[in-house]
Design a protein around this motif. Structure first.
Motif, PDB file in Angstrom:
ATOM      1  N   LYS A  80       0.852  -1.233  -0.089  1.00 51.81           N
ATOM      2  CA  LYS A  80      -0.032   0.162  -0.163  1.00 51.81           C
ATOM      3  C   LYS A  80       1.030   1.319  -0.016  1.00 51.81           C
ATOM      4  O   LYS A  80       0.396   2.265  -0.533  1.00 51.81           O
ATOM      5  CB  LYS A  80      -1.037  -0.011   1.330  1.00 51.81           C
ATOM      6  CG  LYS A  80      -2.156  -0.973   1.164  1.00 51.81           C
ATOM      7  CD  LYS A  80      -2.996  -0.710   0.233  1.00 51.81           C
ATOM      8  CE  LYS A  80      -4.115  -1.953   0.205  1.00 51.81           C
ATOM      9  NZ  LYS A  80      -5.284  -1.617  -0.902  1.00 51.81           N
ATOM     10  N   THR A  81       2.059   1.144   0.474  1.00 47.67           N
ATOM     11  CA  THR A  81       2.785   2.446   0.598  1.00 47.67           C
ATOM     12  C   THR A  81       4.282   2.139   0.083  1.00 47.67           C
ATOM     13  O   THR A  81       4.767   1.038   0.094  1.00 47.67           O
ATOM     14  CB  THR A  81       2.957   3.128   1.996  1.00 47.67           C
ATOM     15  OG1 THR A  81       3.936   4.098   2.099  1.00 47.67           O
ATOM     16  CG2 THR A  81       3.325   2.010   2.725  1.00 47.67           C
ATOM     17  N   ASN A  82       4.760   3.211  -0.801  1.00 47.00           N
ATOM     18  CA  ASN A  82       5.968   3.088  -1.292  1.00 47.00           C
ATOM     19  C   ASN A  82       7.070   3.831  -0.567  1.00 47.00           C
ATOM     20  O   ASN A  82       8.329   3.769  -0.825  1.00 47.00           O
ATOM     21  CB  ASN A  82       6.188   3.795  -2.471  1.00 47.00           C
ATOM     22  CG  ASN A  82       5.373   2.786  -3.761  1.00 47.00           C
ATOM     23  OD1 ASN A  82       5.324   1.597  -3.664  1.00 47.00           O
ATOM     24  ND2 ASN A  82       4.492   3.615  -4.229  1.00 47.00           N
ATOM     25  N   LEU A  83       6.713   4.376   0.588  1.00 46.22           N
ATOM     26  CA  LEU A  83       7.490   5.208   1.571  1.00 46.22           C
ATOM     27  C   LEU A  83       7.308   4.990   2.977  1.00 46.22           C
ATOM     28  O   LEU A  83       7.035   5.903   3.746  1.00 46.22           O
ATOM     29  CB  LEU A  83       7.298   6.646   1.106  1.00 46.22           C
ATOM     30  CG  LEU A  83       7.454   7.173  -0.269  1.00 46.22           C
ATOM     31  CD1 LEU A  83       7.035   8.637  -0.359  1.00 46.22           C
ATOM     32  CD2 LEU A  83       9.029   7.062  -0.746  1.00 46.22           C
ATOM     33  N   PRO A  84       7.375   3.755   3.552  1.00 44.12           N
ATOM     34  CA  PRO A  84       7.032   3.376   4.728  1.00 44.12           C
ATOM     35  C   PRO A  84       8.170   4.024   5.583  1.00 44.12           C
ATOM     36  O   PRO A  84       7.581   4.445   6.910  1.00 44.12           O
ATOM     37  CB  PRO A  84       7.259   2.070   4.793  1.00 44.12           C
ATOM     38  CG  PRO A  84       8.014   1.576   3.722  1.00 44.12           C
ATOM     39  CD  PRO A  84       7.851   2.597   2.707  1.00 44.12           C
TER      40      PRO A  84
END
Length: 456
Positions: A80-84
């Motif tokens: 869901k996220t590319n920048l955790p």
């Protein structure tokens, strides 16, 4: 049965950290992470996930952490996220996923952001192994901030060739130039961006779309769709007497000089910034808080943060407010500037203010500040930072024929994030987003919409 006590993130001593630019929050130890993760109830219908703008499977990644499966936790997050690692540090979880946690009813919601940060940091040197079947279709992204990186990353995973055009000399947008090192280290941001590059993302720097290339040029170059995420960089001024005096900065310039151009390390870097001793910062958001804390680190004797409402109405994160106070920032509430007073050298020497009272709620739901006539007084200041918000970047919209904007300068989009030009989509601050995570949410929705559009 009594629930285990919440494990707070360790922090550096305020008297030490206010003298440097290193991270304030030092991160969980393995034992602290496990203790906090085990508090998660693993709800069958997780309200925390519903409270997340990008709908991360929060119980899923926390379960992996408990099991010591850090790579598994990262795989869940990357769905869901590319920048955790970025989100774990700067996302306002307390108003979103953590607020929706069932344990928050007694004030002890799970520290989801801190756990996300732990998961991302634990595998920072592990490359993403994602099998991508390329479809040969080219998509351009304009702007490499959170919306652009998110949209571009999702399109990559869907098989598209993605090229991001960035006007500055480095990528990251507001993540790089607007957020201080002590909240988001550049090393962390660089790792996140490098992982996207290894998946195939190309970033072309020093290219101002609208000037260097037009939107039509991008279509001529073979791009089948374009996502515009140029953000908001035009500062808001109060419109009062004296605002053009020397040593009055907009927060955007102040933070860019220090973050991106290393003004804190002058003369090793030739981008000086004036460092006053009695500094007034005007505003109540996270940018105001960042500016005030930067001013402390530049050696100011006094930093006063002036805000026209009460602290309860402040949009800044609670943690950032607490950190600012611990580091010596003085909050001056229910106060508004009405005039800047200069000296014989046309530099600011004082701020004339007026006391405010709170009236009825306005459109934002916060009580409207009203002047208290006759309450004028002055605050000595040899430097002022204006953190009153930003207008959308006007260059690309003004130079793109047929691209419709509203009265605030935001690009108008439909429910699929498409603009008035077929094949051109937009998201982030340029359409009215106001946080990193909301921009990321828009980027994700736009990526899906672009995919649907190109499959027709």
């Amino acid at each position: 049965m009594q629930m285990p006590q919440k494990v707070n993130m360790p922090e550096r001593d305020p008297q030490i950290r206010k003298k440097d630019f290193d991270q304030v929050n030092t991160g969980y130890s393995k034992e602290e992470m496990r203790a906090e993760a085990k508090r998660c109830l693993q709800c069958k219908t997780p309200m925390c996930t519903k409270g997340c703008p990008v709908e991360i499977d929060i119980p899923g990644f926390i379960k992996c952490l408990i099991e010591g499966n850090y790579l598994g936790a990262m795989k869940v997050l990357k769905q869901k996220t590319n920048l955790p690692a970025v989100c774990g540090r700067v996302c306002p979880q307390e108003n979103q996923c953590e607020k929706s946690c069932i344990l928050a009813r007694n004030g002890e919601g799970i520290s989801i952001g801190n756990l996300e940060r732990y998961a991302a940091d634990a595998v920072e040197n592990i490359e993403d192994h994602i099998e991508i079947k390329k479809n040969g279709i080219n998509v351009a992204v304009v702007g490499s901030g959170p919306a652009g990186l998110t949209c571009g990353g999702d399109l990559l995973k869907l098989g598209y060739n993605v090229i991001i055009y960035e006007s500055l000399h480095d990528s990251g947008g507001v993540l790089r130039y607007g957020i201080p090192e002590f909240r988001l280290p550049k090393k962390v941001l660089n790792i996140e961006i490098e992982k996207l590059k290894k998946l195939g993302m190309k970033i072309i720097l020093n290219t101002l779309i609208g000037r260097t290339k037009t939107i039509q040029d991008l279509f001529y170059d073979g791009f089948k769709a374009i996502f515009v995420a140029v953000g908001a960089g035009l500062p808001v001024f109060p419109g009062i007497s004296g605002e053009n005096l020397n040593h009055i900065y907009c927060a955007n310039e102040f933070l860019v000089r220090i973050n991106l151009m290393k003004a804190f390390d002058f003369p090793n870097y030739d981008t000086p910034v004036y460092s006053g001793k009695n500094i007034v910062v005007i505003g109540g958001g996270n940018t105001a808080m960042d500016s005030a804390r930067m001013a402390i680190r530049l050696g100011a004797n006094s930093v006063k943060l002036v805000y026209r409402r009460s602290e309860e109405e402040m949009p800044a994160r609670l943690e950032e407010r607490r950190h600012a106070k611990e580091e010596g920032v003085e909050f001056v509430m229910l106060t508004n500037p009405i005039k800047f007073i200069g000296n014989e050298k046309k530099a600011v020497k004082a701020v004339e203010c007026i006391k405010m009272e709170l009236g009825e709620p306005d459109k934002s739901g916060r009580r409207c500040p009203c002047r208290t006539e006759g309450s004028n007084y002055t605050i000595d200041a040899d430097m002022v930072v204006l953190a009153l918000g930003l207008h959308p970047n006007p260059i690309l919209p003004s130079l793109t024929e047929g691209l419709n904007i509203n009265s605030h300068g935001h690009i108008i989009i439909d429910e699929s994030h498409m603009t008035s030009i077929p094949g051109v989509f937009a998201g982030g601050d340029i359409v009215g987003g106001d946080t990193v995570i909301s921009a990321m949410g828009m980027g994700k929705k736009a990526a899906k919409a672009i995919d649907n559009y190109l499959r027709k």
